[in-house]
Design an enzyme around this catalytic site. Structure first.
Site, PDB file in Angstrom:
ATOM      1  N   ASP A 142     -10.116  -4.833  -4.688  1.00 24.59           N
ATOM      2  CA  ASP A 142      -9.618  -3.606  -3.659  1.00 24.59           C
ATOM      3  C   ASP A 142      -9.940  -2.902  -3.795  1.00 24.59           C
ATOM      4  OD1 ASP A 142      -7.572  -2.091  -2.137  1.00 24.59           O
ATOM      5  OD2 ASP A 142      -6.037  -2.289  -2.782  1.00 24.59           O
ATOM      6  N   SER A 185       0.769  -0.978   0.271  1.00 24.47           N
ATOM      7  CA  SER A 185      -0.091  -0.017   0.282  1.00 24.47           C
ATOM      8  C   SER A 185       1.146   1.165   0.170  1.00 24.47           C
ATOM      9  CB  SER A 185      -0.829   0.328   1.228  1.00 24.47           C
ATOM     10  OG  SER A 185      -1.670   0.939   1.000  1.00 24.47           O
ATOM     11  N   HIS A 215      -7.961  -5.402  -0.119  1.00 20.56           N
ATOM     12  CA  HIS A 215      -6.481  -5.021  -0.354  1.00 20.56           C
ATOM     13  C   HIS A 215      -5.814  -5.588   1.590  1.00 20.56           C
ATOM     14  CE1 HIS A 215      -4.431  -0.981  -0.137  1.00 20.56           C
ATOM     15  NE2 HIS A 215      -3.829  -0.610   1.080  1.00 20.56           N
TER      16      HIS A 215
END
Length: 252
Positions: A199, A128, A232
Site C-alpha cells: 500500500d 481507507s 491501496h
C-alpha cells in the site's frame, strides 16, 4: 497517521462551517434480515461505488447502508474540497486529530444504525479513511461516548477496517483502562483489520500500528490480515475473507 482540523489545514481562523452529508445508498438483504452494517468509502469517493460491490457478496442476511461523506476542504490535498469523513494532514503522528469531524461522522453513522430493529446485529466497516472512521466509532462504542463527551447510542457487534488506520491512538489506552465498562466493551467487540503490504497511500505500517494500539488498549477480539503484493485497493480474496469473518462473528 494524523489529521488536522480545517483551521490548521488552511491557516484560517474562521469557525468550521456546518457540513452536509451526501446521498446514502442502501442494499437490502436478499434473505432474512439479521444484521445491518454501515460501510464507509475512502477519501474522494461516495457510497454508490461500494454499494455495488457489497450487493454482489454472498451475505444474503445483511443490509448494507453506504452513506456519502460531506464535501470539505482537506489539508492533505492543499485545501482542495472533496468528500471526506474528517480533515486530515500529512502522514505524521505529531499532528492533531480532527475530533470535531470524527465525532460528526461517528454520530451520523450511529444515527443511521439507531433506527434499525432491536433484534438486528449492528456493525460498521470501511476502506481507507472509511476504515479509520469505523475504528474511531469502535473506540467511541467502547468508551460509551464520543470525543466530545456525548453518549454513544448504539451497540456494535462487528467492525471491519480495510487499508486504514486508527485515529486518536495515542490516548486510547488510558481512556479504556480508566473504566471497567469501557474495558469490557473493548474486549468483547470483534474487529477485523486487513492491509496490503504494498500500500503506497496508507502504508502497511499504519495498519500494524493500529492493530497494536487497539490490542494494548484492551481490544482482545482482533484479527489482522496482511496481503502480499496488494496496494491501496481490495481484491476478491480479501472480500472472501471479510465474508467468512462476518458469517462467523455475526453468528449465521
Amino acid at each position: 497517521m494524523s489529521y488536522s482540523n480545517s483551521s490548521m489545514g488552511s491557516g484560517s481562523r474562521t469557525a468550521r462551517r456546518t457540513l452536509e452529508f451526501g446521498r446514502t445508498y442502501v442494499v437490502k438483504p436478499k434473505g432474512k434480515h439479521q444484521a445491518t452494517i454501515v460501510w464507509l468509502h475512502g477519501l474522494g469517493d461516495n457510497g454508490s461505488s461500494w454499494s455495488q460491490l457489497l450487493e454482489s457478496l454472498p451475505l444474503p442476511n445483511i443490509k448494507w447502508i453506504c452513506p456519502t461523506a460531506p464535501t470539505r476542504p482537506v489539508a492533505i490535498l492543499g485545501g482542495f474540497p472533496c468528500t471526506a469523513w474528517f480533515d486530515m494532514g500529512e502522514l505524521s503522528e505529531d499532528c492533531p486529530d480532527d475530533f470535531e469531524g470524527l465525532d460528526a461522522s461517528a454520530a451520523h453513522i450511529a444515527n443511521l444504525l439507531s433506527t434499525e430493529p432491536v433484534d438486528i446485529k449492528l456493525g460498521i466497516g470501511g476502506f481507507s479513511m472509511g476504515a479509520a472512521t469505523a475504528l474511531y466509532s469502535a473506540t467511541c462504542f467502547a468508551q460509551g461516548k464520543y470525543g466530545n463527551g456525548y453518549p454513544y447510542p448504539v451497540n456494535l457487534r462487528a467492525i471491519v477496517g480495510l487499508s486504514g488506520w486508527l485515529p486518536a491512538a495515542r490516548s486510547l489506552r488510558n481512556k479504556i483502562e480508566g473504566s471497567h465498562e469501557a474495558a469490557r466493551r473493548a474486549a468483547s467487540l470483534p474487529i477485523l483489520l486487513s492491509h496490503g503490504l504494498c500500500d503506497e497511500v496508507v502504508p502497511h505500517k499504519h495498519g500494524e500500528r493500529s492493530y497494536h494500539a487497539l490490542n494494548l488498549a484492551g481490544f482482545q477480539n482482533l484479527s489482522f490480515k496482511t496481503y502480499e503484493g496488494i496496494g491501496h485497493y481490495t481484491v476478491p480474496k480479501e472480500m472472501d475473507e471479510v465474508c467468512n469473518w462476518l458469517n462467523t462473528r455475526l453468528g449465521y
